[in-house]
Structures are given as structure tokens and as C-alpha cells.
Design a protein around this motif. Structure first.
Motif, short mmCIF file in Angstrom:
data_model
loop_
_atom_site.label_atom_id
_atom_site.label_comp_id
_atom_site.label_asym_id
_atom_site.label_seq_id
_atom_site.Cartn_x
_atom_site.Cartn_y
_atom_site.Cartn_z
N HIS A 1 3.93 -3.75 -7.12
CA HIS A 1 2.92 -2.71 -7.30
C HIS A 1 2.73 -1.94 -6.00
O HIS A 1 2.91 -2.49 -4.91
CB HIS A 1 1.57 -3.33 -7.70
CG HIS A 1 1.59 -4.07 -9.00
ND1 HIS A 1 1.48 -3.44 -10.23
CD2 HIS A 1 1.74 -5.39 -9.28
CE1 HIS A 1 1.54 -4.33 -11.20
NE2 HIS A 1 1.70 -5.53 -10.64
N VAL A 2 2.34 -0.68 -6.13
CA VAL A 2 1.92 0.15 -5.00
C VAL A 2 0.50 0.60 -5.27
O VAL A 2 0.20 1.14 -6.35
CB VAL A 2 2.84 1.38 -4.83
CG1 VAL A 2 2.36 2.24 -3.67
CG2 VAL A 2 4.28 0.96 -4.61
N GLU B 1 6.27 1.51 4.60
CA GLU B 1 7.63 2.01 4.80
C GLU B 1 8.51 0.85 5.24
O GLU B 1 8.06 -0.04 5.96
CB GLU B 1 7.67 3.09 5.88
CG GLU B 1 6.90 4.35 5.57
CD GLU B 1 7.02 5.34 6.72
OE1 GLU B 1 7.83 6.28 6.62
OE2 GLU B 1 6.30 5.15 7.73
N SER C 1 0.85 -1.19 0.00
CA SER C 1 0.00 0.00 0.00
C SER C 1 0.88 1.24 0.00
O SER C 1 2.07 1.19 0.32
CB SER C 1 -0.92 -0.01 1.22
OG SER C 1 -0.16 -0.07 2.41
N ASP C 2 0.28 2.35 -0.36
CA ASP C 2 1.07 3.58 -0.48
C ASP C 2 1.54 4.13 0.86
O ASP C 2 2.36 5.04 0.90
CB ASP C 2 0.28 4.65 -1.25
CG ASP C 2 -1.12 4.88 -0.69
OD1 ASP C 2 -1.43 4.39 0.43
OD2 ASP C 2 -1.93 5.54 -1.37
N ASP C 3 1.06 3.56 1.97
CA ASP C 3 1.53 3.98 3.29
C ASP C 3 2.66 3.10 3.81
O ASP C 3 3.15 3.28 4.93
CB ASP C 3 0.38 3.98 4.30
CG ASP C 3 -0.14 2.57 4.60
OD1 ASP C 3 0.11 1.64 3.81
OD2 ASP C 3 -0.81 2.40 5.64
N HIS D 1 9.22 0.57 -4.98
CA HIS D 1 8.74 0.20 -6.31
C HIS D 1 9.75 0.60 -7.38
O HIS D 1 10.03 -0.15 -8.32
CB HIS D 1 7.40 0.87 -6.58
CG HIS D 1 6.78 0.48 -7.89
ND1 HIS D 1 6.76 1.33 -8.97
CD2 HIS D 1 6.18 -0.67 -8.28
CE1 HIS D 1 6.16 0.72 -9.99
NE2 HIS D 1 5.81 -0.49 -9.60
N ARG D 2 10.33 1.79 -7.24
CA ARG D 2 11.32 2.26 -8.22
C ARG D 2 12.52 1.32 -8.29
O ARG D 2 13.08 1.08 -9.36
CB ARG D 2 11.78 3.67 -7.86
CG ARG D 2 12.66 4.33 -8.92
CD ARG D 2 13.27 5.62 -8.42
NE ARG D 2 14.26 5.36 -7.38
CZ ARG D 2 15.51 4.92 -7.62
NH1 ARG D 2 15.89 4.68 -8.86
NH2 ARG D 2 16.34 4.72 -6.62
N SER E 1 10.41 4.53 1.31
CA SER E 1 8.97 4.65 1.07
C SER E 1 8.50 3.59 0.08
O SER E 1 9.30 2.93 -0.60
CB SER E 1 8.65 6.03 0.50
OG SER E 1 9.18 6.15 -0.82
N ALA E 2 7.19 3.45 -0.01
CA ALA E 2 6.61 2.51 -0.97
C ALA E 2 7.01 2.89 -2.40
O ALA E 2 7.34 2.02 -3.22
CB ALA E 2 5.09 2.50 -0.82
N THR E 3 6.99 4.18 -2.70
CA THR E 3 7.34 4.64 -4.05
C THR E 3 8.78 4.30 -4.39
O THR E 3 9.09 3.83 -5.49
CB THR E 3 7.14 6.16 -4.15
OG1 THR E 3 5.76 6.46 -3.87
CG2 THR E 3 7.49 6.67 -5.54
N GLU E 4 9.70 4.52 -3.42
CA GLU E 4 11.10 4.19 -3.65
C GLU E 4 11.30 2.69 -3.78
O GLU E 4 12.08 2.23 -4.62
CB GLU E 4 11.96 4.75 -2.50
CG GLU E 4 13.44 4.46 -2.61
CD GLU E 4 14.14 5.24 -3.70
OE1 GLU E 4 15.38 5.12 -3.81
OE2 GLU E 4 13.46 5.96 -4.46
#
Length: 282
Positions: free
Chosen positions: A197-198, A147, A143-145, A190-191, A185-188
Motif C-alpha cells: 500500500h501507498v 523513494e 508513504s507517498d514520499d 506499488h505498481r 517512486s512509491a507509486t511505481e
């Protein structure tokens, strides 16, 4: 007392295993890890199950190893061990080495090589040993939250026991992650390719189970074979021998800390909440 692990079959071909120690943020004591291993075995041996989904109740996926567990070595006697290591009551470094061979690196390797696709649904915080629950899974949706943190270097230890860091995030980011003990973070994640997926927190379960259902429509034997092939490709890169080296170095750090600090970790690097709890207890 609630079961530490829940087991469900939400739809045809899918088994769902749920970490259920929400009050401890799903901290991993001996009982939880053996219950989790039993649940994985149950799903692996069920010919109707094609995909295994791992998720967690509570605000966080896992806060890592349960540092509050009393007499972890003694608790090993309550369970039938899975591997061939023994000596859990031996003096010196032997007991700790045997325990971690069994319930940490041993279980993680076992779960990684389960002959069925596994999918982790991850939310909230995932700390050190918590990574060792999601990394053995084939796919990770977070999920996007979410860490992620491995602060073991701050505690005088060179990384969590299942040292998958270089394969999960690449060599340079693995070094940065460990050297700095900073959150990712979730975004990092994923990168870097650490997660597939996030998605928004409210959509995590729906998205993850839909993916599991798509996978479950495939022939099980083909799924088993392709998983074995991809894992073999990674192992051919030297993953197994590197993991054995890092595990040995991990225990060198434990032995050093016992001599220098009288405990397995350097207490100056403990997280503030743990320090506060220890001060209150003693």
C-alpha cells in the motif's frame, strides 16, 4: 548516546521495532544490525506478540550500509555472532565474506523466516542496504514520499547482498533498476508489487498499525503456518540457490575492486555526498 533501536508494544499482540539513528539517516553499522536482530528475536520469542512492525525515526527509512564505520571487522568482536561463520579477522577476502554472511545475507534470511508476520512502514529514501531491511518483511506499507534506489552497480558491485530484486519487482524491472541506478517512486513500487500500500505520509503509522491490529486478531499458529507455506512456495522457485549465486558474484566484485581500486567498491560511483565527505577527510 541514544539507542540505535527502540522497542515498543503499542497495542495487544503487536511489537514495534524502530530504527533510531536519525542523524545518519538510519545507516546500518554493525551495532545497529545486531541490535535490530536482538529486537526481532525478542519479539519472536514473546508468545504475546503476533505481529512485528518495523519503522524508522527521522526523515528517511534507511540510507543503507554505513560506509563511515571504522574497523567494521574489529567491531564484530563486540557481539556474540548468530550464525556459524567465523574468520572475521582473516586476511584477503575471507574476513569480508564471513562478515557479510553473518550481518547481511545471514540476518536478512533469518528475519525473512521469523515465524510471525512482519510489517515494514517505510518513508523517505531507502537506498541499497536499506532495501535489505524492508524486503525480508512480509508486508510493506510506504508513504507517498518514499523513494527506492540500488546504486551498487555504479559502485562496481552487482546488487545489494540480499538479492531479492527479481522476486520483488520482476526480472525486467529488476534489470532496469540495477542497470540504470535510477530512483523508483512509491507509486511505481506499488505498481510492480514491491509494496502492498501507498498512503499519505501523515497516515503511515495509523494505517500500518491498524493493519497490524487486524492481523493480530488471527490465531498465531495459523499465521505462522501460512507464512511458512508462502515462503516455501517462493523458495521452491529457486530463490535460495539464486541468492547464494548472487552473493558469490557480489564477493567476486568486491575482490575485483580491491585489486583494481584498493577498496571494496569502485569509488567513481560513490554518491556525491560520500565523495565530498571523503575529500574533506583526506
Amino acid at each position: 548516546m541514544a539507542d540505535a533501536i527502540l522497542y515498543e508494544t503499542p497495542s495487544a499482540g503487536i511489537a514495534r521495532i524502530i530504527l533510531n539513528r536519525a542523524d545518519t539517516r538510519n545507516a546500518q553499522d554493525t551495532a545497529l544490525l545486531y541490535a535490530l536482530n536482538e529486537a526481532f528475536d525478542r519479539a519472536a520469542h514473546d508468545d504475546e506478540v503476533k505481529v512485528i512492525v518495523l519503522s524508522a525515526n527521522g526523515p528517511h527509512f534507511s540510507s543503507g550500509h554505513d560506509l563511515r564505520e571504522v574497523d567494521g571487522h574489529g567491531n564484530m568482536r563486540r557481539h556474540e555472532t548468530v550464525g556459524t561463520w567465523s574468520g572475521f579477522g582473516k586476511p584477503g577476502a575471507e574476513a569480508q565474506y564471513a562478515r557479510e554472511q553473518e550481518i547481511y545475507i545471514g540476518f536478512c534470511e533469518r528475519w525473512r523466516n521469523l515465524p510471525k508476520p512482519t510489517l515494514a512502514l517505510v518513508h523517505g529514501k531507502v537506498i541499497a542496504g536499506g532495501l535489505m531491511l524492508m524486503w525480508p518483511c512480509d508486508l510493506i506499507v510506504c508513504s507517498d514520499d518514499a523513494e527506492f534506489l540500488d546504486h551498487t552497480v555504479a559502485m562496481g558491485v552487482g546488487g545489494a547482498e540480499f538479492f531479492a530484486h527479481p522476486w520483488e519487482m520482476g526480472v525486467r524491472k529488476a534489470k532496469e533498476f540495477l542497470f540504470t541506478a535510477d530512483w523508483i517512486s512509491a507509486t511505481e513500487a506499488h505498481r510492480m508489487g514491491m509494496v502492498n500500500h501507498v498512503v499519505p505520509r501523515a497516515e503511515l503509522e495509523t494505517f500500518g498499525l491498524a493493519m497490524a491490529e487486524r492481523i493480530a486478531r488471527k490465531p498465531l499458529f495459523a499465521l505462522k503456518l501460512v507464512k511458512q507455506a508462502v515462503n516455501a512456495a517462493q523458495d521452491a522457485q529457486g530463490r535460495v540457490s539464486a541468492m547464494q549465486t548472487s552473493f558469490a558474484l557480489h564477493h567476486l566484485a568486491h575482490a575485483h575492486n580491491m585489486l583494481a581500486h584498493g577498496r571494496l567498491v569502485d569509488p567513481t560511483g560513490l554518491m556525491p555526498a560520500i565523495k565530498k565527505r571523503e575529500q574533506a577527510a583526506g
